[in-house]
Design an enzyme around this catalytic site. Structure first.
Site, PDB file in Angstrom:
ATOM      1  N   ASP A 148     -58.141  41.292 -21.886  1.00  0.00           N
ATOM      2  CA  ASP A 148     -57.942  40.706 -23.213  1.00  0.00           C
ATOM      3  C   ASP A 148     -57.738  39.196 -23.103  1.00  0.00           C
ATOM      4  OD1 ASP A 148     -55.307  40.464 -22.291  1.00  0.00           O
ATOM      5  OD2 ASP A 148     -54.690  42.355 -23.208  1.00  0.00           O
ATOM      6  N   SER A 149     -56.957  38.626 -24.018  1.00  0.00           N
ATOM      7  CA  SER A 149     -56.812  37.162 -24.023  1.00  0.00           C
ATOM      8  C   SER A 149     -56.177  36.623 -22.738  1.00  0.00           C
ATOM      9  CB  SER A 149     -55.974  36.717 -25.225  1.00  0.00           C
ATOM     10  OG  SER A 149     -54.699  37.332 -25.186  1.00  0.00           O
TER      11      SER A 149
END
Lengths: 247, 247
Positions: free
Chosen positions: B10-11
């Site tokens: 993810d981020s």
């Protein structure tokens, strides 16, 4: 799936993913758009770089070529004859010819690939002396001079002009800023974090002008805010992604 | 030519090439050995990640699979139901199943690929509040809690045990250090430079233990000091590189 940029050069490229490095910064800028591939070879001059070409930019292959490449040699070619690093020296006329061979090889790999020539950075001779002094070596005479790096930079730019390619005059650009000697160079040759930022900014400018503007390029897969949490398939189908039904 | 590591997450993965990022640091550590490929998707949870699998890890292809991958989801899955970020929430049992689906897909892509599961980092709830406050949003109740992130971390580790995979318990590891809340987390969730360094160190440890020790892996092309300046062909031939005679 994603387009590729290849960063081809010497130690200033090899180190470009170190803390604050310009290569890593490019990978971050294009994080959902482009794979930034590191092909930096510490200590290499343009003569030795020729041996790498068929491997890094293979011809007669069905694989997709990179969409852009930076060509960043000259800092080692400009090492002075008769001084400590003379084994890396390449005469300036040969340097120029080698750059042309590199560009021509890349053209053969892909006529549409963006090829960007970057000049060597300036040299801070006192910084080089301090660097060698720290490792117990006393330089009677510097192994590199800023004047000589400038000659190689000029020739690099001439190749770019002759071959109608975009270029980055790092040698001049850095010297526009007061205190460039230690602001941009960590050991009189390699880049500080701020020096890396100059290269990142310049490469980004040239890439953007040539059609690789990160704010205008497509990102792979939908931004998470465009995913409907009750029907996520939709967002992925819209991007021509098959749903992961088979999984 | 070179082996590939893929960073899938993810981020916290997407941002891993930002200043001081753990992905960039890995690319630097393996700069002449491995291509570190960034596949981070900000805001994604493990459910949405499934849609990406056939594209990032395609089956039925003749291209070489990556030799290793990090799988780093959970921070978004653990967003609480009924709170600000509930759209990203995935129930913990489904999270666990999704991780297994990801691993099984990667196994199908390549049984020999090293698959490393990374747990979500801890959450500093006050840091999250401050982050939202700075953008004018007042959180009555936190959208994520450290306790809930810990439940997802525990389940991630269970998947690793059940599937006999190496794992990194980032949630616990970070909390061993006093002041982890702001030392390692910039906004209560994402990583500071020091937090990135923890991830880099842990991934490097696990990769090294699994046979990808950078000091023992071959580097592509000879180190410049091994090139005989009077006969450079020699060094390249020794490395089974054809000379660039044709150029």
């Amino acid at each position: 799936m994603r387009p590729q940029f290849i960063l081809f050069g010497d130690s200033i490229t090899q180190q470009s993913f170190s803390h604050g490095g310009w290569g890593a910064a490019l990978a971050d800028t294009y994080s959902r758009q482009v794979d930034v591939i590191l092909r930096g070879y510490s200590g290499y001059n343009s003569r030795w770089a020729l041996f790498l070409l068929p491997h890094i930019f293979p011809l007669n292959t069905s694989t997709k070529p990179p969409v852009a490449a930076t060509i960043f040699f000259g800092a080692n070619d400009a090492a002075l004859l008769g001084r400590l690093k003379e084994r890396q020296h390449v005469p300036v006329e040969e340097y120029k010819e080698n750059l042309k061979k590199i560009v021509n090889h890349l053209k053969e790999r892909s006529p549409t690939m963006l090829k960007v020539l970057i000049t060597p950075p300036p040299i801070h001779e006192e910084g080089r002396r301090a660097f060698f002094r720290a490792s117990g070596e006393i330089l009677e005479l510097p192994e590199r001079t800023n004047e000589m790096a400038g000659i190689y930079a000029k020739n690099c730019l001439e190749v770019a002009r002759e071959m109608d390619l975009p270029s980055i005059d790092l040698w001049s650009k850095m010297q526009e800023v007061e205190g460039w000697q230690t602001k941009f160079l960590s050991d009189g040759l390699h880049l500080t974090v701020e020096g890396n930022a100059v290269v990142h900014k310049e490469v980004l400018r040239v890439f953007s002008e040539a059609g690789f503007c990160p704010t205008e390029m497509p990102s792979d897969f939908p931004p998470h805010l465009e995913i409907n949490e009750n029907n996520p398939e939709e967002a992925f189908e819209q991007q021509h992604c098959s749903a992961a039904a088979a999984i």
